[in-house]
Design a protein around this motif. Structure first.
Motif, short mmCIF file in Angstrom:
data_model
loop_
_atom_site.label_atom_id
_atom_site.label_comp_id
_atom_site.label_asym_id
_atom_site.label_seq_id
_atom_site.Cartn_x
_atom_site.Cartn_y
_atom_site.Cartn_z
N GLY A 126 -8.74 -16.72 -17.68
CA GLY A 126 -9.87 -17.66 -17.95
C GLY A 126 -10.90 -17.10 -17.27
O GLY A 126 -11.31 -15.94 -16.76
N PHE A 127 -12.10 -17.78 -17.67
CA PHE A 127 -13.46 -17.58 -17.33
C PHE A 127 -13.56 -17.65 -15.72
O PHE A 127 -14.65 -17.00 -15.13
CB PHE A 127 -14.59 -18.10 -17.97
N ASP A 128 -12.77 -18.20 -14.97
CA ASP A 128 -12.76 -18.23 -13.51
C ASP A 128 -12.05 -16.76 -13.00
O ASP A 128 -11.94 -16.51 -11.84
CB ASP A 128 -12.12 -19.30 -13.00
N GLU A 129 -11.59 -15.88 -13.73
CA GLU A 129 -10.94 -14.63 -13.63
C GLU A 129 -11.46 -13.56 -14.32
O GLU A 129 -10.96 -12.54 -14.86
CB GLU A 129 -9.39 -14.53 -13.92
N ALA A 130 -13.02 -13.45 -14.29
CA ALA A 130 -13.83 -12.62 -14.91
C ALA A 130 -13.95 -11.22 -14.30
O ALA A 130 -13.44 -11.34 -13.17
CB ALA A 130 -15.38 -13.01 -15.35
N GLY A 131 -14.22 -10.36 -15.02
CA GLY A 131 -14.38 -8.79 -14.47
C GLY A 131 -13.09 -8.00 -14.81
O GLY A 131 -12.42 -8.29 -15.27
N GLU A 132 -13.14 -6.86 -13.88
CA GLU A 132 -12.14 -5.68 -14.38
C GLU A 132 -11.11 -6.36 -13.52
O GLU A 132 -10.95 -6.74 -12.53
CB GLU A 132 -12.70 -4.41 -13.58
N LYS A 133 -9.69 -5.98 -14.46
CA LYS A 133 -8.58 -6.52 -13.90
C LYS A 133 -7.59 -5.30 -14.09
O LYS A 133 -7.68 -4.20 -14.80
CB LYS A 133 -7.83 -7.61 -14.55
N GLY A 134 -6.59 -4.83 -13.12
CA GLY A 134 -5.81 -3.89 -13.07
C GLY A 134 -4.85 -3.86 -11.93
O GLY A 134 -4.29 -4.65 -11.55
N PHE A 135 -4.69 -2.62 -11.55
CA PHE A 135 -3.81 -2.25 -10.43
C PHE A 135 -4.27 -1.34 -9.42
O PHE A 135 -5.26 -0.56 -9.74
CB PHE A 135 -2.22 -1.98 -10.89
N ILE A 136 -3.55 -0.98 -8.17
CA ILE A 136 -3.98 0.05 -7.20
C ILE A 136 -2.95 1.17 -7.58
O ILE A 136 -1.65 0.81 -7.24
CB ILE A 136 -3.94 -0.64 -5.92
N LEU A 137 -3.37 2.38 -7.38
CA LEU A 137 -2.66 3.54 -7.18
C LEU A 137 -2.79 4.17 -6.11
O LEU A 137 -3.94 4.53 -5.64
CB LEU A 137 -3.12 4.52 -8.42
N LEU A 138 -1.57 4.35 -5.22
CA LEU A 138 -1.61 4.96 -3.88
C LEU A 138 -0.96 6.43 -4.04
O LEU A 138 -0.19 6.78 -4.82
CB LEU A 138 -0.48 4.02 -2.84
N ASN A 139 -1.38 6.97 -3.00
CA ASN A 139 -0.85 8.50 -2.80
C ASN A 139 -0.52 8.50 -1.25
O ASN A 139 -1.36 8.22 -0.36
CB ASN A 139 -1.82 9.47 -3.40
N THR A 140 0.49 9.18 -0.97
CA THR A 140 0.88 8.98 0.29
C THR A 140 1.42 10.41 1.08
O THR A 140 2.33 10.66 1.58
CB THR A 140 2.33 8.20 0.53
N GLU A 141 0.64 11.35 0.46
CA GLU A 141 0.57 12.63 0.95
C GLU A 141 0.78 13.09 2.49
O GLU A 141 1.94 13.15 3.01
CB GLU A 141 -0.36 13.66 0.48
N ASP A 142 -0.47 13.14 2.96
CA ASP A 142 -0.53 13.14 4.52
C ASP A 142 -0.71 11.86 5.16
O ASP A 142 -0.41 11.24 6.16
CB ASP A 142 -1.37 14.27 4.81
N ARG A 143 -1.62 11.02 4.57
CA ARG A 143 -1.96 9.94 4.82
C ARG A 143 -2.22 8.85 3.34
O ARG A 143 -1.99 9.63 2.45
CB ARG A 143 -3.34 9.65 5.60
N ILE A 144 -2.27 7.61 3.55
CA ILE A 144 -2.24 6.96 2.53
C ILE A 144 -3.67 6.72 1.93
O ILE A 144 -4.74 6.49 2.45
CB ILE A 144 -1.69 5.33 2.64
N THR A 145 -4.06 7.07 0.55
CA THR A 145 -5.12 7.06 -0.09
C THR A 145 -4.85 6.19 -1.44
O THR A 145 -3.80 5.96 -1.80
CB THR A 145 -5.80 8.44 -0.59
N PHE A 146 -6.16 5.65 -1.84
CA PHE A 146 -5.88 4.43 -3.11
C PHE A 146 -7.24 4.48 -3.93
O PHE A 146 -8.18 4.65 -3.35
CB PHE A 146 -5.27 3.18 -2.61
N GLU A 147 -6.76 3.98 -4.97
CA GLU A 147 -7.87 3.75 -6.11
C GLU A 147 -7.47 2.55 -6.90
O GLU A 147 -6.26 2.57 -7.33
CB GLU A 147 -8.20 5.12 -6.85
N PHE A 148 -8.51 1.86 -7.52
CA PHE A 148 -8.35 0.68 -8.11
C PHE A 148 -8.07 1.46 -9.88
O PHE A 148 -8.83 2.17 -10.01
CB PHE A 148 -9.34 -0.28 -8.22
N VAL A 149 -7.38 1.08 -10.41
CA VAL A 149 -7.21 1.46 -12.09
C VAL A 149 -7.28 0.36 -12.68
O VAL A 149 -6.48 -0.79 -12.98
CB VAL A 149 -5.79 2.13 -12.32
N PRO A 150 -8.68 0.12 -13.58
CA PRO A 150 -8.71 -0.97 -14.59
C PRO A 150 -7.53 -0.74 -15.93
O PRO A 150 -7.56 0.21 -16.24
CB PRO A 150 -9.94 -0.74 -15.30
N PHE A 151 -7.03 -2.04 -15.97
CA PHE A 151 -5.90 -1.65 -17.09
C PHE A 151 -5.94 -2.96 -18.02
O PHE A 151 -4.81 -2.97 -18.87
CB PHE A 151 -4.54 -1.62 -16.13
#
Length: 353
Positions: free
Chosen positions: A203-228
């Motif tokens: 609904g309009f109370d949930e406006a904006g980009e929506k999606g999930f977070i992608l994590l990478n755990t090579e030496d430390r944890i890094t992450f990025e938001f993925v609009p989906f």
């Protein structure tokens, strides 16, 4: 290793705010399609695990169709391990199948070792929401992910996560659910917290980009938001003070709205206008609906410029109302707001209080 952090899918949500019955049914289907698409993304991008941080279902007694969809999705993706922590909308009836690639949590802290990363989680309730922090003991020399569902802050509670009590607990990444927009921040020098938000705005109370977070755990944890999301929800605040009539107001709105035709759009009109048109919002809505947005909604929050000195002499209900307000103890700004709202009401126009 790659992981997906997802939350607040709300399978079974009615999705009927500002939508017709047919549109709501379509949006419920799109919500399931988004979750299926997330799993396709996982397979195509070498994702090993999916962190589901609560409110996968919209009700603690999910519909049979939604439960079957969810568990079939897990069963048909055996190469992906799912970590499912229930939220405040999920309940005992959310668990119906025990699957080898589905890991769950309880009121006590549970930890799974997964490809060199420790993934821990606990479901917060009235019985453990204050005591659980003293029980948390994560290994210093491990990469540690902690899954929780609640709003971060400086207090403890059933749906609240106390960040102060999570400091210096060896957390590298705090995977959260409950808040329906992407957000992140620091816990301490070592760790961060993040919300992916909901997968689809409802609904309009949930406006904006929506999606999930992608994590990478090579030496430390890094992450990025993925609009989906299948569709994006927009709110445009449009000041039409410069408009001289309903057509110029429409052109101002049209020029301000810039998004995909498949999206859901709300326009909030603001500013002071000197022309009188009680049906302004309705007329603009009709013209903009011809642009074929999935949903177009408009709220009129404009104020009329009134010649108070001319109107207060009217021998009418309107004149009597204006004289009463002008004689009150309100400030000049308050009097203007009251008169504007009152005259809208006398014209049978919608008002915002």
């Amino acid at each position: 290793m790659k992981l997906i952090h997802c939350a607040d899918v709300h399978l079974g949500s009615k999705m009927d705010v500002n939508l017709s019955a047919e549109e709501a049914k379509n949006r419920r289907g799109e919500l399931r399609a988004s979750f299926s698409g997330l799993l396709d993304y996982a397979k195509n991008n070498g994702v090993s695990g999916v962190l589901l941080c609560g409110d996968i279902f919209d009700s603690d007694r999910p519909f049979k169709k939604d439960k079957e969809f969810f568990y079939n999705a897990i069963k048909n993706n055996p190469e992906i391990t799912f970590f499912y922590l229930r939220g405040n909308h999920d309940g005992e009836e959310s668990f119906t199948l025990e699957l080898e690639n589905l890991k769950t949590f309880s009121r006590g802290i549970t930890t799974y070792e997964f490809n060199g990363v420790n993934i821990s989680g606990v479901e917060l309730g009235q019985d453990n929401c204050t005591s659980i922090y003293s029980s948390l003991n994560l290994e210093k020399d491990k990469l540690n992910i902690l899954m929780l569902h609640g709003a971060v802050g400086d207090a403890s509670g059933k749906d609240r996560v106390n960040l102060n009590k999570l400091r210096n607990k060896n957390i590298d990444y705090l995977a959260l659910g409950h808040i329906h927009y992407y957000n992140d921040g620091k816990i301490d020098e070592r760790g961060v917290w993040a919300y992916p938000g909901c997968l689809e705005g409802r609904g309009f109370d949930e406006a904006g980009e929506k999606g999930f977070i992608l994590l990478n755990t090579e030496d430390r944890i890094t992450f990025e938001f993925v609009p989906f999301a299948k569709r994006k929800i927009h709110i445009f605040n449009v000041d039409i003070s410069g408009a001289t009539d309903d057509y110029s107001a429409y052109r101002t709105v049209k020029d301000a709205v810039s998004c995909s035709k498949n999206d859901m759009v709300r326009v909030c009109l603001s500013g002071e206008i000197s022309f009188d048109n009680a049906d302004l919002a309705e007329e603009i809505q009709k013209r903009m609906s011809a642009e074929n947005y999935y949903v177009f909604d408009i709220k009129d929050k404009t104020k009329r410029k009134f010649d108070i000195s001319a109107l207060q002499g009217d021998i009418s209900l309107r004149g009597e109302f204006i004289r009463a307000v002008l004689a009150s103890a309100y400030s000049e700004d308050e009097k203007q707001d009251i008169i504007s709202a009152g005259l809208k009401a006398l014209d049978s126009r919608e008002i915002d209080i």
